[in-house]
Enzyme design. Structure first.
Site, mmCIF file in Angstrom:
data_model
loop_
_atom_site.group_PDB
_atom_site.id
_atom_site.type_symbol
_atom_site.label_atom_id
_atom_site.label_comp_id
_atom_site.label_asym_id
_atom_site.label_seq_id
_atom_site.Cartn_x
_atom_site.Cartn_y
_atom_site.Cartn_z
ATOM 1 N N ASP A 187 0.817 -1.200 0.000
ATOM 2 C CA ASP A 187 0.000 0.000 0.000
ATOM 3 C C ASP A 187 0.862 1.266 0.000
ATOM 4 O OD1 ASP A 187 -2.695 1.274 0.447
ATOM 5 O OD2 ASP A 187 -1.700 1.967 2.266
ATOM 6 N N GLU B 18 1.134 -0.568 -5.172
ATOM 7 C CA GLU B 18 0.159 0.496 -5.404
ATOM 8 C C GLU B 18 0.978 1.781 -5.523
ATOM 9 O OE1 GLU B 18 -3.472 3.100 -3.549
ATOM 10 O OE2 GLU B 18 -1.802 2.383 -2.350
#
Length: 713
Positions: free
Chosen positions: A393, A446
């Protein structure tokens, strides 16, 4: 006892309590000393004989026995309500080896969870639990738990040299006991902290760590044996993203194991991606503010329960990707923040430590022990829980020193640039370590910027990820789809621009949870027109997405065109699939399409085998802006083609000419998002489409707001 030692011991600030407590030979015999607050009486038991120790006050008891050597002994401790015979924790040698300490000091302990935290074990013939914690700035550390009424006085830990590690073996303490570490800072402040390496926790909002050991026996041998047969970027890879607590609210890990694998297998997805599973105090963070990096959230069950879920998914032939959050952590005072009274996991410079967007702390990735904590954590999930991949993330927030910061709020790197070189080295180390240790694993970034080489190997200077989320494709394509068809001609390039950079990285096309919350609307609700047109647009878009180069990711609820935004409070609107609601032509039709998309996709190597090879793609119609039509060919490694045609206008395109490769006299429809069974109009009938006299052109009827796939007969 020296008064200074006594004061430090009782205040929890002594670095070597084992030198004062336990049994120690001397010229007059063996001195026994115990620290047992609230005890009325303590005796030493040797060969069945009880010898009382004298009270020194403040819970200290001692005596000198006329012995030449330290014998095997126990302590008999008397309280108001009971008497207990126990082993003395201070007669044991350290239960952590020198090699472990060396690796920790070097920041290279790839199995850190085996050295730090708690470990139920048999030590020197006695069953108990080893407690270890890294707290280099602490003046003293003690163990407190439900077995001490949360008072740490009785169990001070010893410092193991210059490693910053504190250790204590507690006999008789086993699985299920709750504990924390009581830290005494250099200035005498004292507070309780949960264990950074805890592998099990209490159910939030309770915050204690829990002693645990795994007893799960894996049954996914076949999956694990063949997981590395084909690299992810050359394999079918369609992902169903799931928030476990809200997929079916109220289900535990074991109950999810009875329902989730069957549902995902039925729909044909190759993988699930689980939003963060690691323990987090606030459910509304969806798991993205982690306090227990080594513990699956106790909201849904035990660590072994989570292993059972992964095991069942593997047995169903479904890979498991887990969201992983190394970019930041919350400031809760019982967790990682200022762990030993000073910045430890976070940088000392508050400008660098504080994340401006999320009110959290960033990790000090320039500190080798902190990098080790995170790298070992990545290994831990993949090796201990058989996780097949990590989606990392907020990578962009890690890579740039000036991320969300104004001038003056950040300091350039040693070369004067904005790149965070420590973060780069960390990501490279994490990826290299994971790919070396875990065959068949995939890491997914990401990353929302144009940072080069995200999926390039680390030995070529890349970050070393296997795949990267294609945020540009997502933003552009959703922007196009949100326009009324009459205006799409002016945004045609938003659907074609992705092919300019499609092969710069190994991409995943993500329609994730981030796109269906906070006022962004659910996927079908982004679409223009009436309800029929919204669903038609939704289906056509999914058909375009599944045919486009790159892997696919779809968030739960979007597979049946849920119209409402997702909420972690109630999850998907499953009632929309109830036949009583009349869902067959509406929501069930969309779900049937997703099932067929995945089925055809998995059986068509042209759609996945050459995702990272420019030779696997060719535009057929790229500039038909007035028509809102896109058409392209995908090619398998053996040259077998598949033709994808998308018509994003509500007008049927009759006798539409498309140039196809020579040598294929007839083409047949293999998927049509406008089919009546999906809720469409059924404008294109069954039967092969034949190539014209020139041998390279087919003419077909292209349905409205639809995507059609064809292949040679």
């Amino acid at each position: 006892m020296d008064e200074a030692d006594r004061a430090r011991l009782l205040s929890g600030s002594h670095h070597d309590p084992h030198a004062l407590l336990g049994a120690h030979p001397g010229p007059d015999g063996v001195t026994f000393r115990a620290l047992r607050p609230f005890a009325h009486k303590v005796s030493v038991v040797v060969d069945g004989c009880h010898t009382p120790l004298h009270s020194e006050g403040d819970g200290l008891f001692s005596a000198v026995l006329p012995l030449d050597t330290v014998p095997e002994y126990t302590l008999l401790v008397s309280y108001d309500d009971a008497e207990y015979e126990v082993h003395d924790p201070y007669r044991f040698l350290p239960a952590l080896g020198e090699f472990d300490l060396h690796l920790i000091g070097e920041g290279r302990h790839e199995e850190l969870w085996r050295a730090l935290g708690t470990e139920p074990m048999v030590h020197q013939g006695v069953t108990g639990t080893r407690f270890t914690v890294w707290a280099p700035n602490a003046q003293g550390v003690r163990v407190a738990g439900d077995f001490t009424y949360w008072d740490g006085t009785a169990f001070p830990m010893r410092s193991l040299g210059s490693s910053g590690v504190w250790e204590l073996f507690l006999p008789g303490i086993g699985e299920g006991r709750r504990y924390k570490f009581e830290i005494t800072t250099r200035y005498g402040a004292r507070f309780l902290k949960s264990d950074p390496m805890a592998r099990c926790t209490e159910v939030p909002p309770a915050t204690a760590s829990v002693v645990t050991a795994s007893h799960h026996e894996w049954s996914d041998g076949e999956w694990m044996t063949h997981r590395a047969d084909r690299p992810a970027h050359e394999a079918p890879f369609s992902v169903y993203e799931v928030h476990l607590p809200s997929w079916r609210p109220g289900l535990t890990y074991r109950e999810l194991a009875e329902q989730l694998p069957a549902y995902v297998k039925d729909l044909g997805f190759t993988h699930v991606e689980l939003m963060p599973v690691a323990e987090h105090p606030f459910g509304g963070s969806w798991g993205y503010q982690v306090t227990g990096y080594y513990a699956p959230t106790a909201r849904l069950g035990t660590p072994d329960d989570f292993k059972h879920l992964v095991d069942r998914l593997h047995q169903a032939g479904i890979g498991v990707i887990m969201d992983w959050v190394p970019a930041h952590f919350p400031r809760d005072d019982w967790a990682l923040a200022r762990f030993d009274g000073y910045p430890l996991y976070e940088p000392g410079d508050t400008r660098r430590a504080e994340h401006p967007d999320w009110g959290t702390f960033e990790f000090d990735l320039g500190r080798r022990e902190v990098r080790n904590f995170l790298v070992a954590n990545a290994v831990y999930w993949c090796e201990e829980f058989h996780i097949d991949g990590l989606r990392v993330d907020a990578v962009a927030s890690m890579l740039y020193l000036d991320y969300s910061r104004e001038p003056g709020q950040w300091t350039p790197n040693e070369h004067g640039g904005r790149e965070d070189l420590d973060a780069v080295r960390f990501l490279q180390e994490m990826n290299a370590t994971l790919y070396r240790r875990v065959p068949g694993v995939v890491t997914i970034a990401e990353e929302s910027t144009d940072w080069g080489g995200v999926t390039s190997p680390t030995d070529r200077g890349g970050l070393g990820f296997g795949l990267k989320w294609n945020m540009g494709w997502m933003h552009d394509s959703l922007g196009y789809m949100s326009k009324d068809p009459v205006h799409r001609r002016y945004h045609h390039n938003e659907m074609t621009f992705s092919m300019v950079y499609a092969y710069s990285e190994n991409y995943v096309l993500p329609i994730s949870h981030d796109e269906v919350v906070h006022g962004k609307q659910a996927l079908v609700s982004k679409m223009p027109g009436d309800w029929w047109q919204q669903r038609a647009n939704h289906r056509a878009y999914l058909g375009f997405m599944w045919a486009h180069p790159g892997k696919q990711l779809l968030f739960m609820g979007q597979e049946f065109a849920q119209g409402a935004e997702w909420s972690e409070g109630h999850g998907p609107d499953w009632w929309l699939l109830d036949p009583a609601y009349g869902a067959e032509a509406d929501h069930r039709g969309v779900r049937d399409l997703v099932r067929d998309l995945n089925s055809v996709y998995r059986e068509a190597p042209a759609l996945w085998e050459r995702d990272s090879d420019p030779g696997g793609f060719r535009w057929v119609v790229v500039d038909a802006a007035e028509d809102n039509v896109f058409a392209f060919l995908r090619f398998a490694a053996d040259g077998a083609p598949l033709l994808a045609v998308s018509n994003f206008s509500p007008v049927v395109r009759h006798d539409y000419g498309l140039r196809v490769p020579e040598g294929f006299p007839a083409w047949e429809e293999v998927l049509n998002t406008d089919a009546a069974r999906y809720g469409g109009s059924g404008a294109l009938g069954p039967g092969p489409v034949r190539v014209g006299a020139d041998g390279s052109c087919v003419r077909l009827t292209v349905p409205p707001l639809a995507t059609v796939w064809l292949r040679p007969v």
